[in-house]
Design a protein around this motif. Sequence first.
Motif, short mmCIF file in Angstrom:
data_model
loop_
_atom_site.label_atom_id
_atom_site.label_comp_id
_atom_site.label_asym_id
_atom_site.label_seq_id
_atom_site.Cartn_x
_atom_site.Cartn_y
_atom_site.Cartn_z
N GLU A 92 28.36 -19.64 25.05
CA GLU A 92 28.65 -18.42 23.66
C GLU A 92 29.24 -20.00 23.22
O GLU A 92 29.25 -19.55 22.19
N TRP A 128 26.18 -21.55 21.52
CA TRP A 128 24.86 -20.94 21.12
C TRP A 128 26.55 -20.57 19.55
O TRP A 128 25.53 -20.92 18.96
N GLN A 129 26.80 -19.85 19.72
CA GLN A 129 27.42 -19.22 18.20
C GLN A 129 28.64 -19.62 18.30
O GLN A 129 28.57 -19.66 16.82
N PHE A 186 24.68 -22.51 16.40
CA PHE A 186 24.59 -21.44 14.65
C PHE A 186 25.51 -21.58 13.73
O PHE A 186 24.32 -21.54 12.50
N TYR A 189 19.12 -18.51 12.15
CA TYR A 189 18.96 -17.57 13.31
C TYR A 189 17.59 -17.26 14.34
O TYR A 189 17.80 -17.61 14.81
N THR A 237 17.90 -20.31 15.79
CA THR A 237 19.19 -20.71 16.99
C THR A 237 18.65 -19.83 18.18
O THR A 237 19.07 -20.35 19.22
N THR A 242 25.67 -13.23 17.01
CA THR A 242 26.49 -13.46 15.84
C THR A 242 26.73 -12.66 15.21
O THR A 242 28.20 -12.71 14.81
N ARG A 260 30.23 -11.71 16.44
CA ARG A 260 31.18 -12.89 16.02
C ARG A 260 31.37 -12.98 15.06
O ARG A 260 32.80 -13.31 14.13
N VAL A 284 34.48 -15.45 18.79
CA VAL A 284 33.45 -15.85 19.31
C VAL A 284 33.37 -14.95 20.75
O VAL A 284 32.45 -15.40 21.44
N ALA A 317 30.84 -12.16 21.20
CA ALA A 317 29.73 -12.71 21.46
C ALA A 317 29.55 -12.58 23.16
O ALA A 317 28.68 -12.58 23.50
#
Length: 302
Positions: free
Chosen positions: A155, A158-159, A163, A180, A183, A225, A228, A234, A237
């Motif tokens: 994460e 990704w987050q 993103f 969105y 990702t 998301t 987050r 983060v 998430a």
Amino acid sequence: MLTTSAESTDSPAVRRRSLLTYLVLAYAGMWAAMAPLLLGGFRRADARQGTGALEEVCIAVAMAAPALAALFAVRKVERRPSVRAALALNWPRPWPRTVRACALALAVPAGLTAAALALGTLAGDYPFGGVRLDAWALAALGGLLVSLPLFFGEELGWQGFLFPRLVRASGGTAGLVRAYVLTGAAFALWHLPTLLMGGQYPGRAWYVAVPAMLVSCVLVLPVFTWLRLRSGSVVPAVIGHAFCSTVSVGMVKQFADAEGALDPLRMGLTGWPGWVVTGVFVTFLAVSGRLRPAYYAERLAR
């Protein structure tokens, strides 16, 4: 590939190089980590099949790849002074907010999983055998806590990294939706080596598993998301992702009839019941504006 003194950290050129660097390193790390299993012919044929020591090591190394890729991109390409700020690696403040955010990160995936299992049972696709918690619940939560460092590995990429940068590179509602979807798609396709070995969809051909994983990730990513965005961190998430990949999967097995066949395409969050309940929840988040980063900026400004 590095930022020069004449370039802004947030310039389009730097952003493009940073995104490309991240994706190349994250994907290369995944394939390298899975190479011993791919070359050894490992194949998961049943949802009840466990993993051995080599599989666990390869998975752990693979899960670290997105975080390492993000760290490299932030420090060497973007040249940002604070990695923690760049990747939202902080606890929500004050502490009562931290507790609420972490509790929600557990409750929402648990509720979605329970709803998916109920829907699958009503449809006749899930062999429900009864709710059995006892010692299993404590063991499941203990396993989740132990696995949390591994999910930070995913994460933060990704987050924490991907993103937010795709959002900054886009504009308007269409751009936000694109961020969105892109990702979620990148998140899903990163799993390609494990999908080829039957990891998430044992017994299924890759041309079935890959589209199913794309649907699952594109639907569940907005949930992570949202966790987050609403916390500014983060961490929730990470907790939500860890729950979905450990406890949620365990719930499918624990509550199933011991003799029943388990097909991930027909039960849990990775099957059609999960797609339905997650889709409904994400639709609510979208309609209420909770998937817009600006929604939380506006609330903080009041």
